[in-house]
Design a protein around this motif. Structure first.
Motif, short mmCIF file in Angstrom:
data_model
loop_
_atom_site.label_atom_id
_atom_site.label_comp_id
_atom_site.label_asym_id
_atom_site.label_seq_id
_atom_site.Cartn_x
_atom_site.Cartn_y
_atom_site.Cartn_z
N ASP A 137 -7.40 -3.07 16.20
CA ASP A 137 -6.48 -4.13 16.63
C ASP A 137 -5.50 -4.54 15.55
O ASP A 137 -4.39 -4.98 15.83
CB ASP A 137 -7.28 -5.38 17.04
CG ASP A 137 -8.02 -5.12 18.34
OD1 ASP A 137 -7.63 -4.16 19.03
OD2 ASP A 137 -8.98 -5.86 18.64
N THR A 138 -5.92 -4.43 14.30
CA THR A 138 -4.99 -4.83 13.23
C THR A 138 -4.70 -3.62 12.34
O THR A 138 -5.57 -2.74 12.17
CB THR A 138 -5.62 -5.92 12.33
OG1 THR A 138 -6.77 -5.35 11.69
CG2 THR A 138 -6.02 -7.14 13.13
N PRO A 139 -3.48 -3.58 11.75
CA PRO A 139 -3.16 -2.47 10.85
C PRO A 139 -4.18 -2.36 9.71
O PRO A 139 -4.57 -1.25 9.33
CB PRO A 139 -1.77 -2.83 10.33
CG PRO A 139 -1.18 -3.74 11.35
CD PRO A 139 -2.33 -4.47 11.98
N ALA A 140 -4.64 -3.50 9.18
CA ALA A 140 -5.57 -3.46 8.05
C ALA A 140 -6.88 -2.79 8.45
O ALA A 140 -7.44 -1.98 7.70
CB ALA A 140 -5.82 -4.87 7.53
N GLN A 141 -7.35 -3.09 9.66
CA GLN A 141 -8.60 -2.49 10.10
C GLN A 141 -8.42 -0.99 10.36
O GLN A 141 -9.29 -0.18 10.06
CB GLN A 141 -9.12 -3.21 11.36
CG GLN A 141 -10.52 -2.79 11.77
CD GLN A 141 -11.55 -2.98 10.66
OE1 GLN A 141 -11.61 -4.04 10.04
NE2 GLN A 141 -12.33 -1.93 10.36
N ILE B 282 -6.48 3.37 -3.10
CA ILE B 282 -5.23 3.26 -2.34
C ILE B 282 -5.30 2.23 -1.20
O ILE B 282 -4.31 2.01 -0.51
CB ILE B 282 -4.76 4.62 -1.78
CG1 ILE B 282 -5.74 5.20 -0.76
CG2 ILE B 282 -4.47 5.59 -2.90
CD1 ILE B 282 -5.27 6.53 -0.14
N LYS B 283 -6.46 1.61 -1.05
CA LYS B 283 -6.63 0.74 0.12
C LYS B 283 -5.55 -0.36 0.19
O LYS B 283 -4.89 -0.53 1.23
CB LYS B 283 -8.02 0.11 0.11
CG LYS B 283 -8.32 -0.61 1.38
CD LYS B 283 -9.79 -0.91 1.50
CE LYS B 283 -10.03 -1.59 2.84
NZ LYS B 283 -11.41 -1.92 3.04
N THR B 284 -5.34 -1.08 -0.91
CA THR B 284 -4.38 -2.19 -0.86
C THR B 284 -2.95 -1.70 -0.64
O THR B 284 -2.29 -2.15 0.31
CB THR B 284 -4.51 -3.04 -2.15
OG1 THR B 284 -5.87 -3.44 -2.24
CG2 THR B 284 -3.60 -4.25 -2.13
#
Ligand code: CS2
Length: 453
Positions: free
Chosen positions: A405-409, A429-431
């Motif tokens: 649902d969210t770009p971060a997820q 590279i996550k952030t």
């Protein structure tokens, strides 16, 4: 006049357009080396080539015209699923000293993040239990076993796919599969086997029905399987080749002690740019490479990618200026004579991304550099997951399931795919990837590219 054609000395697995446009054109120059092709899946190439006794037209296309050439080094084509035993017998022929491969990245049945054989791969599971294999690696193992049984030396195995240190990778997966089947055979392959690494380069778009008509009209021959390619070509092979194949040096093949500088240059600068361009270009509505690089911001993005993110990670091969190489790549990409479809390059991203983009990101960050342009290419890859079909990528189901649902997820799910991402790199590279993917998702590709010019 009786025409002589070269005897079969090479068995080639994966007789696709690339092999016929690249490897076979070097062999045509060399003379004396015939190729028996093997198609690992369908009969279509064999059926298209058979009516002309495996001769075909190769067309070199530049922006100003084309040059046609007849290639006659292919002597036949076996369709492996029809008769796998015939493929093994051909590999065990004493006149054959080389088995070469262009089976695409996924054909090695390895885990892309680690290079280790995927023992759960359906074709490998089959090949572990059956003496008549399905996978390219299964055929190498059974072909080598037949040589050993006949008291012959192993054939040289020459991988010509866009994988990092492709010879070492092929050796590792072959020995690994052999180890599960017969440990003595695995020891023999490990001790006696020769697996040079190679870097191959020529842009060869898939041949379309319109291309077939065009070549037929120009050559006044009915040719159901012509190949179309750019004029440029490069082939670099490590110097552990069997002596007789060293003859290839006489037709322009570079035989070198270390493949890494050549391979990194090509995989990271050409293929890395190709993949980034494919994903971003498709998001932006372009269809071909030439169309995409004609766009000012896309071209500026590529220049930035090469100059600021990729080149600083490379060691130039001898006598090579990487800035000049980048300029040549731009000219090659801009060739309007070839219709190189971005959708063709976009295929199988899960198998291509590690050596084309992630290794560069890893090195750039380790050197304290930036990797935002590379990460934008990666973000554009992720942006296409929602629409992936099974034929687009062997991991299509897993990739589609990452979309949340969210770009971060979504990014968190993608980075947890350990067959693609090394966990340490994923954490690093996550952030930045989350920021870049969120920007792409919310503001669109044009806004993201605008900052490059
Ligand atoms: C391309 C390559 O389809 C792709 O993924 O990046 O096939 C590329 O055209 C060749 O490696 C050029 O040598």
């Amino acid at each position: 006049m009786t025409e002589t054609r070269p005897p079969v000395r090479i068995v080639h697995l994966g007789l696709g357009a690339f092999c016929r446009a690249h490897i076979c054109s070097y062999l045509q120059d060399l003379g004396g080396w015939g190729v028996l092709g093997v198609s690992l899946r369908s009969a279509s190439v064999r059926d298209a080539l058979a009516p002309r006794d495996f001769r075909y037209t190769a067309a070199a296309l530049s922006s100003d015209g084309l040059e046609l050439r007849q290639i006659d080094v292919v002597r036949g084509c076996l369709v492996a699923p029809e008769d796998p035993a015939a493929v093994i017998a051909a590999m065990a022929d004493p006149a054959v000293s080389l088995v070469s491969l262009t089976v695409t990245e996924k054909g090695y049945c390895h885990d892309p993040a680690t290079g280790i054989l995927n023992a759960d791969h359906p074709a490998i599971r089959h090949d572990l239990r059956n003496p008549l294999p399905r996978s390219a690696i299964g055929f190498l193992v059974r072909g080598l076993a037949a040589r050993r049984q006949a008291g012959l030396a192993p054939f040289t195995v020459l991988s010509c796919d866009n994988l990092s240190d492709n010879g070492a990778l092929t050796r590792a997966v072959t020995v690994d599969l052999a180890r599960h089947i017969d440990p003595d055979l695995a020891d023999w392959i490990a001790a006696e086997g020769v697996f040079p690494s190679s870097m191959v380069d020529r842009i060869v778009p898939a041949t379309t029905p319109a291309d077939i008509e065009r070549i037929a009209a120009l050559s006044s021959r009915t040719d159901a399987a012509p190949v179309l390619h750019e004029p440029f070509s490069q082939w670099v092979i490590t110097d552990d080749l069997a002596d007789d194949i060293a003859e290839l040096a006489t037709v322009g093949v570079q035989i070198v002690p270390q493949i890494a500088p050549f391979e990194h240059m090509k995989l990271r600068m050409l293929n890395g740019a190709h993949s980034a361009l494919a994903y971003l270009g498709l998001c932006a509505g372009f269809a071909t490479v030439a169309e995409a690089v004609a766009d000012k911001s896309m071209a500026a993005y590529l220049q930035h990618l090469w100059q600021h993110e990729v080149i600083p990670t490379l060691t130039a091969p001898p006598d090579t200026d990487l800035g000049v190489y980048a300029g040549t790549l731009m000219t090659r990409f801009a060739n309007t004579g070839i219709q190189h479809r971005l959708s063709q390059i976009a295929m199988d991203g899960s198998q291509k991304i590690p050596q084309r983009l992630l290794a560069t990101v890893d090195d750039a960050l380790a050197q304290g550099g930036k990797a935002d342009a590379l990460l934008l290419g990666l973000a554009a890859w992720i942006a296409r997951f929602e629409t992936l079909q099974g034929s687009d990528d062997p991991m299509a189901n897993h990739l589609r399931a990452c979309v949340a649902d969210t770009p971060a997820q979504t990014v968190a799910n993608v980075l947890s795919l350990e067959t693609v991402f090394d966990p340490a790199l994923a954490a690093r590279i996550k952030t930045p990837l989350t920021e870049i993917y969120t920007a792409l998702h919310t503001t669109g590709v044009h806004r993201c590219l605008a900052k490059y010019g």
